[in-house]
Motif scaffolding. Sequence first.
Motif, PDB file in Angstrom:
ATOM      1  N   UNK A  30       0.800  -1.231   0.000  1.00  0.00           N
ATOM      2  CA  UNK A  30       0.000   0.000   0.000  1.00  0.00           C
ATOM      3  C   UNK A  30       0.830   1.279   0.000  1.00  0.00           C
ATOM      4  N   UNK A  31       1.913   1.385   0.781  1.00  0.00           N
ATOM      5  CA  UNK A  31       2.687   2.643   0.760  1.00  0.00           C
ATOM      6  C   UNK A  31       3.244   2.987  -0.622  1.00  0.00           C
ATOM      7  N   UNK A  32       3.564   1.972  -1.427  1.00  0.00           N
ATOM      8  CA  UNK A  32       4.041   2.241  -2.786  1.00  0.00           C
ATOM      9  C   UNK A  32       2.910   2.776  -3.653  1.00  0.00           C
ATOM     10  N   UNK A  33       1.739   2.160  -3.562  1.00  0.00           N
ATOM     11  CA  UNK A  33       0.593   2.652  -4.325  1.00  0.00           C
ATOM     12  C   UNK A  33       0.237   4.083  -3.965  1.00  0.00           C
ATOM     13  N   UNK A  34       0.264   4.380  -2.671  1.00  0.00           N
ATOM     14  CA  UNK A  34      -0.059   5.750  -2.247  1.00  0.00           C
ATOM     15  C   UNK A  34       0.999   6.746  -2.705  1.00  0.00           C
ATOM     16  N   UNK A  35       2.233   6.311  -2.815  1.00  0.00           N
ATOM     17  CA  UNK A  35       3.314   7.189  -3.284  1.00  0.00           C
ATOM     18  C   UNK A  35       3.118   7.586  -4.736  1.00  0.00           C
ATOM     19  N   UNK A  36       2.668   6.663  -5.563  1.00  0.00           N
ATOM     20  CA  UNK A  36       2.583   6.935  -6.999  1.00  0.00           C
ATOM     21  C   UNK A  36       1.421   7.859  -7.349  1.00  0.00           C
ATOM     22  N   UNK A  37       0.436   7.992  -6.455  1.00  0.00           N
ATOM     23  CA  UNK A  37      -0.713   8.858  -6.758  1.00  0.00           C
ATOM     24  C   UNK A  37      -0.270  10.290  -7.044  1.00  0.00           C
ATOM     25  N   UNK A  38       0.529  10.866  -6.144  1.00  0.00           N
ATOM     26  CA  UNK A  38       1.036  12.221  -6.361  1.00  0.00           C
ATOM     27  C   UNK A  38       2.021  12.264  -7.527  1.00  0.00           C
ATOM     28  N   UNK A  39       2.838  11.239  -7.640  1.00  0.00           N
ATOM     29  CA  UNK A  39       3.841  11.211  -8.705  1.00  0.00           C
ATOM     30  C   UNK A  39       3.187  11.234 -10.083  1.00  0.00           C
ATOM     31  N   UNK A  40       2.073  10.530 -10.234  1.00  0.00           N
ATOM     32  CA  UNK A  40       1.378  10.505 -11.523  1.00  0.00           C
ATOM     33  C   UNK A  40       0.816  11.878 -11.877  1.00  0.00           C
ATOM     34  N   UNK A  41       0.308  12.596 -10.890  1.00  0.00           N
ATOM     35  CA  UNK A  41      -0.194  13.951 -11.164  1.00  0.00           C
ATOM     36  C   UNK A  41       0.935  14.843 -11.666  1.00  0.00           C
ATOM     37  N   UNK A  42       2.082  14.731 -11.030  1.00  0.00           N
ATOM     38  CA  UNK A  42       3.221  15.567 -11.419  1.00  0.00           C
ATOM     39  C   UNK A  42       3.785  15.136 -12.769  1.00  0.00           C
ATOM     40  N   UNK A  43       3.756  13.842 -13.049  1.00  0.00           N
ATOM     41  CA  UNK A  43       4.270  13.343 -14.326  1.00  0.00           C
ATOM     42  C   UNK A  43       3.474  13.903 -15.497  1.00  0.00           C
ATOM     43  N   UNK A  44       2.185  14.162 -15.286  1.00  0.00           N
ATOM     44  CA  UNK A  44       1.352  14.700 -16.361  1.00  0.00           C
ATOM     45  C   UNK A  44       1.888  16.038 -16.863  1.00  0.00           C
ATOM     46  N   UNK A  45       2.397  16.863 -15.948  1.00  0.00           N
ATOM     47  CA  UNK A  45       2.965  18.149 -16.370  1.00  0.00           C
ATOM     48  C   UNK A  45       4.215  17.941 -17.215  1.00  0.00           C
ATOM     49  N   UNK A  46       5.029  16.960 -16.874  1.00  0.00           N
ATOM     50  CA  UNK A  46       6.259  16.705 -17.635  1.00  0.00           C
ATOM     51  C   UNK A  46       5.929  16.311 -19.069  1.00  0.00           C
ATOM     52  N   UNK A  47       4.982  15.400 -19.226  1.00  0.00           N
ATOM     53  CA  UNK A  47       4.592  14.979 -20.572  1.00  0.00           C
ATOM     54  C   UNK A  47       3.976  16.132 -21.352  1.00  0.00           C
ATOM     55  N   UNK A  48       3.150  16.917 -20.676  1.00  0.00           N
ATOM     56  CA  UNK A  48       2.544  18.065 -21.345  1.00  0.00           C
ATOM     57  C   UNK A  48       3.577  19.086 -21.780  1.00  0.00           C
ATOM     58  N   UNK A  49       4.594  19.300 -20.955  1.00  0.00           N
ATOM     59  CA  UNK A  49       5.689  20.207 -21.316  1.00  0.00           C
ATOM     60  C   UNK A  49       6.378  19.726 -22.581  1.00  0.00           C
ATOM     61  N   UNK A  50       6.639  18.419 -22.645  1.00  0.00           N
ATOM     62  CA  UNK A  50       7.309  17.870 -23.818  1.00  0.00           C
ATOM     63  C   UNK A  50       6.465  17.982 -25.071  1.00  0.00           C
ATOM     64  N   UNK A  51       5.201  17.578 -24.974  1.00  0.00           N
ATOM     65  CA  UNK A  51       4.375  17.551 -26.187  1.00  0.00           C
ATOM     66  C   UNK A  51       4.057  18.959 -26.672  1.00  0.00           C
ATOM     67  N   UNK A  52       3.791  19.866 -25.740  1.00  0.00           N
ATOM     68  CA  UNK A  52       3.547  21.248 -26.146  1.00  0.00           C
ATOM     69  C   UNK A  52       4.802  21.866 -26.755  1.00  0.00           C
ATOM     70  N   UNK A  53       5.968  21.508 -26.206  1.00  0.00           N
ATOM     71  CA  UNK A  53       7.220  21.994 -26.789  1.00  0.00           C
ATOM     72  C   UNK A  53       7.408  21.508 -28.208  1.00  0.00           C
ATOM     73  N   UNK A  54       7.116  20.241 -28.457  1.00  0.00           N
ATOM     74  CA  UNK A  54       7.234  19.715 -29.823  1.00  0.00           C
ATOM     75  C   UNK A  54       6.231  20.383 -30.757  1.00  0.00           C
ATOM     76  N   UNK A  55       5.035  20.633 -30.265  1.00  0.00           N
ATOM     77  CA  UNK A  55       4.049  21.348 -31.091  1.00  0.00           C
ATOM     78  C   UNK A  55       4.572  22.716 -31.489  1.00  0.00           C
ATOM     79  N   UNK A  56       5.135  23.428 -30.532  1.00  0.00           N
ATOM     80  CA  UNK A  56       5.673  24.765 -30.823  1.00  0.00           C
ATOM     81  C   UNK A  56       6.815  24.683 -31.827  1.00  0.00           C
TER      82      UNK A  56
END
Length: 403
Positions: free
Chosen positions: A191-217
């Motif tokens: 359970x502690x690992x599952x609970x750890x990834x919840x916040x990490x996944x939210x933050x990872x979304x910004x990283x992917x968005x930064x990359x894809x928006x950068x490629x679009x630009x």
Amino acid sequence: MPGKVAKIGNFSDWVGLFNEWRKEVGVDKDDVEAFHFDTLYGAIETEEIQFGSYKGRNKWENLRQVPTQAMRDALMNMIVYQGDTEFASVEQQRNLFATAPTEYDRRAITRVMIEEMRHGWQMCALLIDFFGSSGKVEAQKMLERRAFENKRLLGTFNVDVDNWLDFFTYTDFVDRDGKFQLQMLKYSSFAPLGRSTSYMLREEAFHMGTGHDGLRRVVEAGVIPRWLLQKYLNKWISSSFDLFGTDHSSSAHWAYVWGIKGRYDELGNDKAADLDDLNDYSRYLYREEVAGLVERLNTFLTPGEKKFYTPDIRFNRSIGQWSGQKFHCETGEPLDDRSYEQHCAENLPSAKDKSCCSTLFETKKSGSKRKRAHAIRCRRLASRGSKPSTYSTCGAGTLARQN
């Protein structure tokens, strides 16, 4: 690492090493230094194990509840590998602060790096809080390895990200592999690992968005030629395929049986898992998602331009059944040794490509006369569709994620 303690005794000792590591690798900027790092645990879907032999039982809250030593070892190994990639990515991108194309990009990479560091922090907190002396040793070693010394655990994370096209492609596609890995770990019976990834996944979304928006630009600006951006797609997407691990992996098999790591689509997948094909199953789901992103980039091209493509899943592979075999990156056609070497030289970034990318992304304020002249030459090459001479970078030694 200067001034390191011989052996850490608690998390505070580790934090001291973490602060030294930031200074040593050169990412202790003002914005980073001011950030308050913390260990964050989020919600999980259920307190019951959702798959495998222990399905229906309560998830384990501490290591004493994990039934066997083999399971405990497998769990720690996955946490170590996940944490190692987080610190490695910061080391890979450490030299890009000064060359950010805009203030927005400088702020974006600062946030990406802070969050990657926090993800590594989170994994080390798990190791120290739950895995005793072995976990403390692994948490300390995580800050002693260096990507730029080729010592990180996975080959993809020992490659410098040395220009902003590199960065945008990396965060769009390598961080996307990270999303897949974290989602599979979110279902963990620990359970502690599952609970750890919840916040990490939210933050990872910004990283992917930064990359894809950068490629679009980049595509919309039309300064970087299509064929050059395609080389970076070929580089990082093929490398990301390897990150899903070996085919027919016994480690993935047992991780599923023990409920430690699920399938990416576990909650919505009613079919029985093919335990011999878990890594390849996730790899193909990843490729399907990536292909959609590449198609989206095509909508920003000038009408009549050749379209971007997703490299064949067998191209430039370093692990699994396609390791060392030679295939055309676009068509998947088998190639002989000589043709493949030339093909790689033409379809993966060369030293001259990297130099041109770095120059084209330089801000005006940093450009000397010599640099501006080089930039003009690169733009002329781009406008004519010319490909600078290249050298082969195939078989770069990307290693499998060992799970």
